[in-house]
Design an enzyme around this catalytic site. Structure first.
Site, short mmCIF file in Angstrom:
data_model
loop_
_atom_site.label_atom_id
_atom_site.label_comp_id
_atom_site.label_asym_id
_atom_site.label_seq_id
_atom_site.Cartn_x
_atom_site.Cartn_y
_atom_site.Cartn_z
N GLY A 250 -0.71 0.48 -3.06
CA GLY A 250 -0.69 1.80 -3.67
C GLY A 250 0.33 2.72 -3.01
O GLY A 250 1.03 3.49 -3.68
N ASP A 251 0.43 2.63 -1.69
CA ASP A 251 1.42 3.42 -0.95
C ASP A 251 2.83 2.97 -1.33
O ASP A 251 3.75 3.80 -1.43
CB ASP A 251 1.21 3.27 0.55
CG ASP A 251 -0.24 3.45 0.96
OD1 ASP A 251 -0.90 4.33 0.37
OD2 ASP A 251 -0.71 2.71 1.84
#
Length: 313
Positions: A250-251
């Site tokens: 997600g990052d």
């Protein structure tokens, strides 16, 4: 310049084992140790994509020293604040049991040290980008992201927020450039379950009515959705590949989106880069390299072309 803030960075101890039994001695098969925390992960992938950035946050003790050492080895410019007491957390992540991890608590951060961070942030200038990502230590209020954005409002700084619940809701009034909840986090905000990309769209728009300019929603194997500030909806399924390590995907999506937007100021391209970076990290032992992201990007472009062809029929 892009700045990332990680209030609670960590040493991520990522292990795999042949099996796990409660009450027994379990031995690792493989192990890695990486500097972690959402902001630091964003900094790492931005660096891989050639986007210079500065990582801000707090570190403490011998673990903090190791986080700093490893981050610098990755080529990240760091400007962390050293705490006098405690030690930065260690997060244990079990690769063979998807989503299973034990996250440390992290050190206490005094109001004096928070003020030091505010002084660093006061140096940001018009056009700079500030990424606020991840959890905060228990010693800090849920309003801390809001406090930062209130302090820096009306200065032409673009805010990116990857956080959950109140940390996210408290900042929407400051019109963040983009926010990136996943579908579960978005559903939790509105007390509903969001399973498909079509389900996500009206709730992403609700975040826009609350202030967010662009809403990027990650959905793991279902792909992702972007509702951009021009009310255009971008949706795409997940690229094909073997899930190896979901930590930081997600990052990586945040970093890919930012790098793509900075390169072309085109939201579809940024969306494609976000999906490519997030998926490439999920398919890799570590956070994705530029070459790995570019490989997935070619697949994403082909997927978009096929999707557009189906719509025209």
């Amino acid at each position: 310049m892009i700045y990332t803030v990680t209030f609670n960075p960590s040493l991520d101890y990522i292990i795999s084992m042949n099996g796990f039994q409660m009450g027994m001695t379990n031995r690792t098969r493989t192990e890695q140790m990486l500097p972690g925390g959402k902001g630091l992960n964003v900094s790492t992938v931005l660096r891989h994509l050639g986007a210079e950035n500065t990582a801000l946050g707090f570190i403490a003790g011998f673990t903090g020293d190791e986080i700093l050492r490893r981050a610098k080895l990755l080529g990240i410019h760091c400007d962390f604040i050293h705490l006098d007491d405690g030690f930065s957390r260690i997060n244990v992540k079990l690769k063979d049991f998807d989503g299973t991890e034990i996250n440390g608590k992290g050190p206490e951060i005094s109001p004096h040290k928070v003020f030091e961070l505010f002084e660093k942030l006061d140096r940001l200038e018009r056009g700079d980008i500030l990424v606020l990502a991840g959890s905060i230590p228990e010693s800090m209020p849920d309003s801390i992201y809001r406090d930062i954005m209130d302090r820096l409002k009306d200065r032409g700084i673009l805010f990116v927020v990857d956080a959950t619940k109140d940390l996210l809701l408290n900042v929407l009034e400051y019109s963040p450039f983009f926010v990136k909840p996943n579908n579960h986090e978005l559903g939790e905000i509105f007390h509903t379950e969001l399973k498909t990309r079509e389900d996500v769209v009206p709730y992403a728009r609700k975040l826009q009515t609350m202030g967010a300019r662009n809403v990027l929603v990650s959905m793991a194997g279902e792909g992702a959705v972007l509702v951009d500030e021009y009310d255009r909806v971008h949706t795409l399924g997940a690229p094909k590949g073997q899930l190896v390590n979901a930590v930081g995907s997600g990052d990586s999506m945040v970093a890919g989106f930012l790098a793509g937007w900075l390169k072309q100021q085109n939201y579809q391209y940024a969306f494609h880069m976000g999906i490519s970076a997030g998926s490439a990290s999920a398919f890799s032992e570590n956070l994705a390299t530029k070459e790995e992201i570019e490989k997935v990007y070619r697949q994403v472009v082909q997927m978009q072309s096929e999707s557009d062809g189906l719509k025209e029929r």
